[in-house]
Design an enzyme around this catalytic site. Structure first.
Site, PDB file in Angstrom:
ATOM      1  N   GLU A 161     -23.825 -58.234 -24.617  1.00  0.00           N
ATOM      2  CA  GLU A 161     -22.436 -58.939 -24.819  1.00  0.00           C
ATOM      3  C   GLU A 161     -21.654 -58.334 -26.148  1.00  0.00           C
ATOM      4  O   GLU A 161     -20.544 -58.204 -26.572  1.00  0.00           O
ATOM      5  CB  GLU A 161     -22.635 -60.369 -25.391  1.00  0.00           C
ATOM      6  CG  GLU A 161     -23.585 -60.754 -26.437  1.00  0.00           C
ATOM      7  CD  GLU A 161     -24.958 -60.870 -26.263  1.00  0.00           C
ATOM      8  OE1 GLU A 161     -25.403 -60.460 -24.855  1.00  0.00           O
ATOM      9  OE2 GLU A 161     -25.988 -61.030 -26.979  1.00  0.00           O
ATOM     10  N   LYS A 176       1.453 -78.529 -49.477  1.00  0.00           N
ATOM     11  CA  LYS A 176       1.138 -78.633 -50.869  1.00  0.00           C
ATOM     12  C   LYS A 176      -0.237 -77.820 -51.087  1.00  0.00           C
ATOM     13  O   LYS A 176      -0.565 -77.045 -51.884  1.00  0.00           O
ATOM     14  CB  LYS A 176       0.717 -80.178 -51.371  1.00  0.00           C
ATOM     15  CG  LYS A 176       0.143 -80.184 -52.678  1.00  0.00           C
ATOM     16  CD  LYS A 176       1.396 -79.562 -53.617  1.00  0.00           C
ATOM     17  CE  LYS A 176       2.463 -80.520 -53.965  1.00  0.00           C
ATOM     18  NZ  LYS A 176       3.797 -80.024 -54.787  1.00  0.00           N
ATOM     19  N   HIS A 228     -28.604 -56.747 -26.317  1.00  0.00           N
ATOM     20  CA  HIS A 228     -27.267 -57.483 -26.341  1.00  0.00           C
ATOM     21  C   HIS A 228     -26.179 -56.883 -25.731  1.00  0.00           C
ATOM     22  O   HIS A 228     -25.183 -56.531 -26.413  1.00  0.00           O
ATOM     23  CB  HIS A 228     -27.163 -58.051 -27.885  1.00  0.00           C
ATOM     24  CG  HIS A 228     -28.434 -58.847 -28.458  1.00  0.00           C
ATOM     25  ND1 HIS A 228     -28.332 -60.073 -28.224  1.00  0.00           N
ATOM     26  CD2 HIS A 228     -29.369 -58.331 -29.210  1.00  0.00           C
ATOM     27  CE1 HIS A 228     -29.208 -60.740 -28.841  1.00  0.00           C
ATOM     28  NE2 HIS A 228     -29.916 -59.789 -29.335  1.00  0.00           N
ATOM     29  N   GLY A 255     -12.773 -70.377 -42.696  1.00  0.00           N
ATOM     30  CA  GLY A 255     -12.819 -70.591 -41.219  1.00  0.00           C
ATOM     31  C   GLY A 255     -11.540 -70.653 -40.392  1.00  0.00           C
ATOM     32  O   GLY A 255     -11.146 -71.279 -39.479  1.00  0.00           O
ATOM     33  N   CYS A 270     -31.971 -60.236 -24.061  1.00  0.00           N
ATOM     34  CA  CYS A 270     -33.223 -59.981 -25.133  1.00  0.00           C
ATOM     35  C   CYS A 270     -34.404 -60.955 -24.925  1.00  0.00           C
ATOM     36  O   CYS A 270     -35.342 -60.903 -24.254  1.00  0.00           O
ATOM     37  CB  CYS A 270     -32.490 -59.981 -26.478  1.00  0.00           C
ATOM     38  SG  CYS A 270     -33.374 -59.171 -27.947  1.00  0.00           S
ATOM     39  N   GLU A 283     -17.465 -66.131 -56.177  1.00  0.00           N
ATOM     40  CA  GLU A 283     -18.074 -64.894 -55.574  1.00  0.00           C
ATOM     41  C   GLU A 283     -17.150 -63.860 -55.409  1.00  0.00           C
ATOM     42  O   GLU A 283     -17.284 -62.478 -55.352  1.00  0.00           O
ATOM     43  CB  GLU A 283     -18.702 -65.423 -54.311  1.00  0.00           C
ATOM     44  CG  GLU A 283     -20.002 -66.029 -54.229  1.00  0.00           C
ATOM     45  CD  GLU A 283     -19.943 -67.558 -54.399  1.00  0.00           C
ATOM     46  OE1 GLU A 283     -18.657 -67.827 -54.398  1.00  0.00           O
ATOM     47  OE2 GLU A 283     -20.788 -68.190 -54.629  1.00  0.00           O
TER      48      GLU A 283
HETATM   49  N1  GLN Z   1     -37.360 -63.014 -30.946  1.00  0.00           N
HETATM   50  C1  GLN Z   1     -37.362 -61.679 -29.957  1.00  0.00           C
HETATM   51  C2  GLN Z   1     -37.633 -60.531 -30.745  1.00  0.00           C
HETATM   52  O1  GLN Z   1     -37.822 -60.351 -31.849  1.00  0.00           O
HETATM   53  C3  GLN Z   1     -35.904 -61.635 -29.320  1.00  0.00           C
HETATM   54  C4  GLN Z   1     -34.850 -61.450 -30.174  1.00  0.00           C
HETATM   55  C5  GLN Z   1     -33.538 -61.374 -29.852  1.00  0.00           C
HETATM   56  O2  GLN Z   1     -33.408 -62.326 -28.901  1.00  0.00           O
HETATM   57  N2  GLN Z   1     -32.654 -61.087 -30.454  1.00  0.00           N
HETATM   58  O3  GLN Z   1     -38.073 -59.555 -29.943  1.00  0.00           O
END
Ligand code: GLN
Length: 588
Positions: A547, A219, A545, A43, A416, A179
């Site tokens: 963004e 350290k 999406h 992180g 979405c 890992e």
């Molecule tokens: N759950 C919804 C779907 O599968 C929207 C998915 C999401 O917002 N990424 O269509």
């Protein structure tokens, strides 16, 4: 003979202990490598460091390609819970990957693909497939050289495909993890095979500043770096994360301890935005250190650097100088974990810098939103965003928020799941389809306005799986969406969903005033919806999406639209307040 020449002359025979598959077209010496390791803890921002460094080199005219090597066994990040691991980022080719790939795409303004993301699951399944095919010529298949050989092959395949001057390798996890031990070993072998000046090892470390002591302690960093040295990796550069600039004394200790020259021990202290980090690293000379170590001076185009640098500085300046503050309410589910909305936060940062606004985000957990408290809970918001999500929890609260946004004229952007919720809200309260819902939430709904459409999925050749990755969206002329996207006939957006608008309800929804302004070119898949601008100042949602494709210098137009509409609402409320004061004064 260099190690690579020896390997080339030996070929894939069983009388050598070497195993290094070379992808066709690999040009030794063409591509150099920067490998970033994390010590002390996770992180710390290995991805941000690698991305910033890659950006600085790209600004100099070099071709760069990042790759993240994850230690986990999943084949991709698709099944990971964002609550634990941060958001699942989707690339244009449909691979679901770690959120760091989003950092790379944003910082480099470069589309990446599955070649830029590898997990142990992918490496091991490749090894097992080859074993079944007998590709190991009767040898027992071992971590070294076979598994490490596949890791090196992945890196070189990326080098060939990208024709990069520099491949940036980010090793997931922390040095000392079980890992990633074989990934570190593969990086060590790579440097050995490629020869001098081919590979630059960067160790990211952490300087503790215990409040009770009031000073920086090195350290933990020393021990972390020792652990890397024990694995045969001598770092060329140390980058030290810390709250405050790392003191000379601490840098001297680390330099002595790790045999890294003082001028290659860099402070990477906290700053206001990750977009200030490239400048901080450049100011400290990290880019020139890498160029020197890899002897890339003759590939640098200094004339390009000035322009790229200025564009970035302008962006950072706009980011810091925005003087109006708007509040956007994000009505989500994982509201307690910011990493699960990393791209949304970044998209607002980009849009805010572009529109001259500082965007304050208010996280609204919709689980306890009701029609009775919604107006009060959202009263201070100049805009509302309903982000992506899965499952029933909080869905009714989201629908209540969207109804409020629609009825009260609050600027709204649905993403979405937020797009799907907006369809449900409109179906229930405008089309009077009582009980309308998504079958993701209610299998028995009388009006499945959002549903899974297997036949459509088959047409797309995706079986019952998610619709993933980049798709073209056809825009309807004359709509808000068309205007927002500057009248482009089509735009490319990123998708990650399984459910969609059930086509048999489209006519009903449209007749009642909902506009589907973005559609898939060849299928009846609705991708953008909006309300007419004479009915609402800004009400728009997308199945994509948005963004994920927002970049600092190319902000997503829908997010910019929401921020602008929110600014207009802010100005309106300020002038209303001023008029109110004047009216009160006049009447008093
Ligand atoms: N759950 C919804 C779907 O599968 C929207 C998915 C999401 O917002 N990424 O269509």
């Amino acid at each position: 003979m260099t190690p690579l020449e020896i390997l080339a002359s030996l070929g894939a025979t069983d009388d050598t202990e070497f195993y290094t598959p070379m992808p066709p077209g690999y040009k030794p010496g063409k591509t150099k490598y920067v490998v970033v390791f994390g010590t002390v803890m996770s992180g710390l921002g290995k991805g941000i460091l690698a991305a910033s460094l890659a950006k600085l080199l790209k600004d100099k005219g070099l071709t760069v390609a990042p790759i993240k090597l994850e230690g986990y066994l999943n084949l991709d990040s698709g099944t990971l819970n964002p609550f634990r691991h941060g958001e699942v980022f989707v690339l244009d080719d449909g691979i679901e990957c770690d959120m760091d790939l989003g950092t790379y795409e944003r910082m480099l303004d470069q589309d990446l693909s599955r070649l830029n993301f590898s997990t142990s699951g992918q490496i091991f399944s490749r090894v097992l497939e080859k074993e079944r095919k007998g590709s190991y010529l009767g040898r027992d298949v071992q971590m070294i050289p076979h598994v490490t050989g596949e890791v090196k092959a992945r890196l070189r395949e990326l080098a060939v495909a990208s024709d990069a001057d520099v491949v940036f390798v980010e090793i997931g996890g922390t040095v000392g993890d079980v890992e990633n031990a074989y990934l570190i070993e593969a990086a060590r072998q790579l440097a050995y095979e490629e020869g001098f000046n081919s590979t630059c090892f960067v160790a990211l470390t952490y300087i503790l500043e215990p409040a009770a002591l009031g000073e920086q302690k090195s350290k933990a960093a020393q021990l972390g770096i020792r652990s890397l040295l024990e694995r045969g990796v001598q770092p060329h550069i140390l980058a030290c994360r810390a709250r405050h600039p790392v003191s000379r004394k601490v840098r001297e200790k680390l330099a002595l301890y790790s045999s890294v020259p003082m001028d290659r021990v860099f402070s990477m202290h906290d700053c206001e935005s990750i977009y200030l980090i490239p400048e901080m690293l450049r100011g400290a000379g990290l880019d020139t250190a890498v160029i020197d170590i890899l002897q890339l001076g003759d590939r640098v185009h200094s004339e390009l650097e000035g322009r790229a640098h200025q564009a970035w500085l302008d962006y950072v300046h706009r980011l810091r100088s925005a003087d109006r503050t708007i509040t956007i309410g994000i009505t989500g589910k994982y509201t307690s974990v910011r990493d699960s909305y990393a791209s949304v936060i970044k998209a607002f940062e980009h849009a805010g810098a572009h529109a001259g606004a500082k965007v304050e985000i208010d996280w609204i957990d919709t689980a306890d939103i009701t029609s009775g408290n919604v107006a009060e809970r959202l009263a201070h918001c100049h805009g509302i965003l309903t982000p992506g999500g899965f499952g029933a929890r909080g869905a009714e609260g989201k629908i209540t928020c969207i109804r409020h946004a629609r009825e009260a004229g609050v600027p709204f952007l649905g993403i979405c799941y937020g797009f799907q919720m907006a369809v449900i809200e409109f179906a229930r309260h405008v089309c009077r389809l009582d009980g309308a819902n998504s079958t993701e939430i209610d299998h028995e709904t009388p009006h499945p306005v959002i549903d899974i459409l297997p036949e459509q999925k088959q047409i797309e050749g995706l079986g019952g799986n998610m619709r993933l990755g980049g798709r073209d969206v056809q825009l309807k002329p004359g709509t808000l969406a068309a205007q927002i996207f500057n009248h482009a006939p089509e735009v490319r957006m990123r998708f990650r969903h399984r459910w969609e608008v059930e086509p048999r309800y489209i006519e009903t929804l449209e007749r009642a005033g909902l506009i589907f302004s973005g559609k898939a070119p060849d299928f009846p898949i609705m991708q953008i919806l909006e309300l007419p601008t004479n009915a609402h100042p800004f009400f728009i949602a997308t199945q994509a999406h948005a963004e994920m494709t927002s970049r600092p210098l190319r902000p997503d137009p829908l997010y910019v639209g929401l921020v602008r509409a929110a600014l207009a609402r802010l100005s309106q409320s300020l002038s209303d307040a001023a008029a109110g004061t004047t009216a009160t004064r006049a009447s008093g």
